[in-house]
Scaffold this motif. Structure first.
Motif, short mmCIF file in Angstrom:
data_model
loop_
_atom_site.label_atom_id
_atom_site.label_comp_id
_atom_site.label_asym_id
_atom_site.label_seq_id
_atom_site.Cartn_x
_atom_site.Cartn_y
_atom_site.Cartn_z
N THR A 36 -0.33 -1.63 8.28
CA THR A 36 -0.25 -1.08 6.91
C THR A 36 0.87 -0.06 6.78
O THR A 36 1.33 0.20 5.68
CB THR A 36 -1.56 -0.40 6.53
OG1 THR A 36 -1.88 0.57 7.52
CG2 THR A 36 -2.67 -1.42 6.42
N GLU B 136 -10.27 2.34 3.07
CA GLU B 136 -9.91 1.96 4.45
C GLU B 136 -11.13 2.22 5.32
O GLU B 136 -11.62 3.34 5.38
CB GLU B 136 -8.71 2.79 4.95
CG GLU B 136 -8.38 2.50 6.42
CD GLU B 136 -6.92 2.77 6.81
OE1 GLU B 136 -6.12 3.14 5.94
OE2 GLU B 136 -6.61 2.59 8.00
N LYS C 180 -11.06 7.08 3.24
CA LYS C 180 -11.17 6.58 4.62
C LYS C 180 -12.63 6.75 5.01
O LYS C 180 -13.11 7.88 5.14
CB LYS C 180 -10.25 7.40 5.54
CG LYS C 180 -10.34 7.04 7.03
CD LYS C 180 -9.33 7.87 7.81
CE LYS C 180 -9.45 7.69 9.31
NZ LYS C 180 -8.56 8.63 10.02
N CYS D 195 -13.08 2.53 8.97
CA CYS D 195 -12.71 3.12 10.26
C CYS D 195 -14.02 3.34 10.99
O CYS D 195 -15.04 3.60 10.37
CB CYS D 195 -12.01 4.45 9.97
SG CYS D 195 -11.73 5.47 11.43
N HIS E 270 -0.14 3.62 12.16
CA HIS E 270 0.66 4.79 11.78
C HIS E 270 1.64 5.20 12.87
O HIS E 270 1.39 4.97 14.05
CB HIS E 270 -0.24 6.00 11.50
CG HIS E 270 -1.16 5.80 10.34
ND1 HIS E 270 -2.23 6.63 10.11
CD2 HIS E 270 -1.18 4.86 9.34
CE1 HIS E 270 -2.87 6.21 9.01
NE2 HIS E 270 -2.26 5.15 8.54
N TRP F 133 -8.77 0.96 9.99
CA TRP F 133 -8.03 1.72 11.02
C TRP F 133 -8.24 1.02 12.35
O TRP F 133 -9.35 0.82 12.81
CB TRP F 133 -8.53 3.17 11.01
CG TRP F 133 -7.79 4.10 11.92
CD1 TRP F 133 -8.37 4.99 12.79
CD2 TRP F 133 -6.37 4.30 12.04
NE1 TRP F 133 -7.40 5.71 13.45
CE2 TRP F 133 -6.16 5.30 13.02
CE3 TRP F 133 -5.25 3.71 11.44
CZ2 TRP F 133 -4.89 5.73 13.38
CZ3 TRP F 133 -3.99 4.13 11.82
CH2 TRP F 133 -3.82 5.13 12.78
N CYS F 134 -7.11 0.65 12.97
CA CYS F 134 -7.14 -0.26 14.10
C CYS F 134 -7.66 0.40 15.38
O CYS F 134 -8.39 -0.20 16.16
CB CYS F 134 -5.70 -0.69 14.33
SG CYS F 134 -5.50 -2.33 14.82
N GLY G 96 -4.62 -1.12 10.06
CA GLY G 96 -4.20 0.27 9.85
C GLY G 96 -3.35 0.73 11.02
O GLY G 96 -3.81 0.76 12.17
N GLN H 172 -8.01 -2.90 4.37
CA GLN H 172 -7.42 -2.44 5.62
C GLN H 172 -8.45 -1.65 6.42
O GLN H 172 -9.37 -1.06 5.88
CB GLN H 172 -6.18 -1.58 5.35
CG GLN H 172 -6.42 -0.34 4.52
CD GLN H 172 -5.12 0.23 3.98
OE1 GLN H 172 -4.37 -0.44 3.27
NE2 GLN H 172 -4.84 1.49 4.32
N TYR I 18 -7.92 7.10 -2.68
CA TYR I 18 -8.10 6.41 -1.39
C TYR I 18 -9.26 7.10 -0.67
O TYR I 18 -9.38 8.33 -0.71
CB TYR I 18 -6.80 6.54 -0.60
CG TYR I 18 -6.86 6.33 0.90
CD1 TYR I 18 -6.33 5.18 1.48
CD2 TYR I 18 -7.40 7.30 1.75
CE1 TYR I 18 -6.36 5.00 2.86
CE2 TYR I 18 -7.43 7.13 3.13
CZ TYR I 18 -6.90 5.98 3.68
OH TYR I 18 -6.92 5.80 5.04
N ARG J 177 0.86 -1.20 0.00
CA ARG J 177 0.00 0.00 0.00
C ARG J 177 0.89 1.24 0.00
O ARG J 177 1.98 1.23 0.59
CB ARG J 177 -0.90 0.03 1.24
CG ARG J 177 -1.47 -1.29 1.67
CD ARG J 177 -2.67 -1.75 0.85
NE ARG J 177 -2.82 -3.20 0.91
CZ ARG J 177 -3.33 -3.88 1.94
NH1 ARG J 177 -3.76 -3.25 3.00
NH2 ARG J 177 -3.42 -5.21 1.91
#
Ligand code: DGJ
Length: 727
Positions: free
Chosen positions: A597, A521, A473, A523, A571, A542-543, A569, A540, A471, A326
């Motif tokens: 990711t 993604e 989100k 979320c 960061h 967002w965790c 996800g 994916q 992309y 990604r």
């Protein structure tokens, strides 16, 4: 892989290491469950079906109620004397609730049929075999199709249920997707629970009598509960012990229940939560329940995890990105929150382009009059005061810098202070005559109404079409409450929760099929909808909103118990961490995000030069290891949650040619023995070289003697150990 023995009317589903056996019961024609566990060679297992130690055939003849309450059923129903948790319940127009399903016919076929409108695993005819068992209640005119699939090389079985009404209109009040009656070997329950910013923590406790489990009533799978449950034998570890696990391919209200009965047997069920569920099924109408995945492992939790990961990577995630690296993204949420404009975003993009970051994601606050989280959701028109020239200008400028562009949306929502609400106040979910409760100052759109759904789809499409957006989100920041729909008849209000989830699936399905190269993604206020249903649409998720590297260890450990690393996800964010105030080394934040990711969530124009200089190294690290992390086999070696000292995991390439071990020393203590990291799942005779130390190990040395690590000075330090096979 699936066989039927016509003499004993027994079905046997074999996976590489497991067998699942059930039959048409001689007594009353019900489907009776015999066995699920390590592979057995014979199907002559009828002696396992009665749970009461005193039950005899003669007794069964005169004691139907006791029989019904002590037999292991394949798909138990309500009203005829099974007092354990049931898989299916109905209510007739007269208010009766007896349902008795008996075997009618079956079909075994190659491949797998699609579920209409629902996400589900998929497989080609040469990869999978399926079984439909048709059951009937002739008095009600109700037909129920139980579908099972087994996959090549995977110890997983999927199940789904379709109900077809050939009688008078009826109400379905419970339709679970799977049920499993198990001989209880002193099982413990394992589940994933949490809250916002602390999602999916593992919880384990002994199975008690009665009902227990995990469920969501929030309209989303939720931060608090994940649609996963397992029974594990005592002392189960990563490498040993029995595990019976279930996971639901669904993103709304679910129920995973375990009932331990009078004979100490356990019944596990999983499906749509019957809470506020009442589905009217007209004559000739049908209803499909979501798919449930069952995994059995005789080799502990690690084997279960790898089965889920392989199944989801190969047979659930559809996005073309699933097998691709990604783009490394930088998201402006923690960098600016709502306080940004074109100039600020371009400053971030400019700096990001210099260090190898590949995509800028513009988060919340770019539309309508949205300068905080109080208003404007629903007004998906760019705010030209912040972004003069609109999205097109900004995206073109970002593209000129060599970066892709991604955007945040929360399409399911409407703020009371929005043009959309002023025009259509009735589009927000609310009970007529009552003031609905707000959460984050927002309401949820009634997507079950076609005009609301079409408007929402057109809004999303207009945004994605307006510039080169690569992309999205897709966020969702509140649970559902005050349930009512102006679009549903009074006797169909109980269909709302499921219809809402189906509408979200319809929207996301349209999005990914209209824009096949778009990276989606999901979320939900962080990880409030981290479930297999969402993975079908987005590779994916967002965790968590908690980006603190130490908290992330537990969140990602719990998430990776079931879901592939490629879907998490993760960061690198700035310190002190915005949620906890904790300061961790930049390097550690990178190593922890590498297990997902990977991306950035910080103001690159403001962080220290020292941290900024680290980014190109981290970018290089990502490019070096991402194929391995995304595609390899994951092994959990140690857990900070258990040992209070350090965390450790490894990923091994499928061809076993390389291994990456990540070690995070969370709490250091003086004069402690050196750490020994024992690897798992290796071929004893292969040799691996630690490229940093030059040390060569054999596979058995790595597994049994382990790697010696001295303690790293300072808290929260981390290290990667890269081992490459040498011949
Ligand atoms: C919740 C998400 O998890 C955050 O990453 C961010 O997108 C905010 N919503 C924006 O409102």
């Amino acid at each position: 892989m699936i066989s039927f023995n016509p003499a004993s009317k027994t079905f046997k589903l074999d996976t590489p290491n497991t067998s699942y056996v059930f039959a048409v019961g001689k007594e009353f024609g019900h489907l009776v469950h015999y066995y699920y566990g390590p592979k057995v060679s014979d199907d002559n297992l009828s002696y396992l079906s009665l749970q009461d130690p005193n039950a005899t055939q003669a007794w069964v003849e005169r004691e139907k109620l006791s029989y019904v309450d002590c037999v292991s059923f394949e798909y138990p129903t309500g009203g005829t004397g099974d007092f354990r948790t049931t898989a299916m319940e109905v209510e007739t127009q007269e208010g009766y609730s007896v349902l008795e399903l008996k075997y009618d016919s079956h079909e075994i076929y190659k491949g797998k049929r699609k579920l209409s409108g629902l996400p589900a695993t998929f497989a080609g005819e040469d990869e999978c075999q399926s079984l439909d068992v048709i059951l009937k209640d002739d008095i009600l005119g109700l037909k129920v199709v139980l579908t099972y699939s087994v996959f090549e090389n995977l110890d997983a079985i999927t199940r789904s249920v379709k109900v077809i009404n050939e009688g008078k209109a009826i109400y379905l009040t419970k339709v679970m997707s799977t049920c499993l009656d198990l001989y209880n070997e002193d099982f413990e329950v394992l589940k994933l629970c949490g809250t916002w910013a602390r999602e999916r923590r593992m919880e384990r406790y002994p199975l008690a009598h009665g009902y227990q489990g995990i469920s969501s009533k929030r309209g989303i799978s939720s931060h608090q509960e994940n649609p996963f449950i397992a029974l594990v034998s005592p002392n189960t570890t990563q490498t040993q012990g029995q595990v019976y696990a279930m996971n639901l391919v669904y993103s709304g209200n679910f129920d995973a229940d375990i009932y331990r009965n009078q004979f100490d047997y356990a019944r596990m069920t999983m499906g749509i939560n019957p809470y506020k569920f009442k589905w009217k099924l007209e004559t000739n109408a049908s209803f499909e329940a979501p798919e449930a995945v069952m995994v059995y492992s005789a080799e502990g939790l690690g084997k279960m995890t790898r089965t889920f990961h392989d199944l989801y990577r190969k047979h659930l995630i559809r996005s073309p990105y699933k097998n691709m690296k990604r783009p490394i993204l930088i998201n402006n949420w923690e960098a600016t929150y709502f306080d940004f404009n074109t100039e600020k975003l371009l400053d971030i993009a400019r700096e990001a382009s210099k260090v190898g970051i590949e995509m800028l994601v513009m988060d919340d606050g770019w539309f309508g009059d949205r300068n905080d989280d109080n208003k404007a959701l629903g007004d998906w028109i760019v705010n030209e005061k912040k972004l003069p020239g609109g999205l097109k200008y900004l995206v073109d400028e970002v593209n000129k810098l060599g970066l892709k562009f991604g955007i945040w949306m929360e399409p399911e929502m409407i703020c009371p202070d929005s043009d959309l609400y002023r025009a259509h106040p009735d589009w927000a979910i609310a009970v007529p005559g009552r003031v609905a409760g707000k959460s984050r100052n927002q309401y949820v759109l009634d997507l079950t109404r076609s005009e609301v759904m079409e408007h929402t789809w057109n809004s999303i499409k207009a945004v994605v079409d307006s510039a080169n957006i690569e992309y999205v989100k897709w966020d969702m920041n509140r649970p559902l409450a005050d349930i009512a729909s102006l679009g549903l008849d009074n006797d169909r209000q109980g269909e709302f929760f499921h219809r809402y989830v189906m509408a979200v699936y319809e929207l996301q399905g349209r999005l990914v099929s209209s824009y096949p190269n778009l990276l989606l993604e999901n979320c939900s206020g962080g990880g409030g909808r981290f479930d297999p249903g969402m993975l079908y649409f987005s590779p994916q998720i967002w965790c968590s909103d908690d980006t603190d590297a130490v908290e992330r260890l537990r969140i990602q450990e719990g998430t990776a118990l079931v879901y592939p690393l490629s879907s998490m996800g993760a960061h690198v964010s700035d310190c002190p961490n915005h949620i906890l105030g904790r300061v961790t080394p930049f390097e550690t934040r990178g190593h922890v995000a590498l297990a997902g990711t990977f991306g950035y969530e910080l103001d690159i124009t403001k962080i220290s030069k020292e941290d900024r200089d680290e980014i190109p190294k981290q970018v290089e690290m990502y490019h070096k290891y991402n194929d391995l992390v995304r595609e390899g086999d994951y092994y959990r070696l140690a857990s900070f949650a258990d040992n209070n000292e350090y965390d450790c995991w490894m990923v091994k390439a499928k061809d076993e040619s390389e291994i990456l071990v990540t070690f995070v020393s969370v709490m250091n203590r003086p004069n402690m023995k050196p750490l020994t990291i024992k690897l798992q799942g290796l071929d004893a005779s292969r040799k691996y070289k630690d490229l940093e130390s030059g040390m060569v190990y054999t596979g058995d040395m790595l597994m049994y003697a382990g790697i010696r690590e001295s303690r790293i000075w300072g808290d929260y330090k981390s290290k990667l150990i890269h081992l490459v096979e040498v011949k």
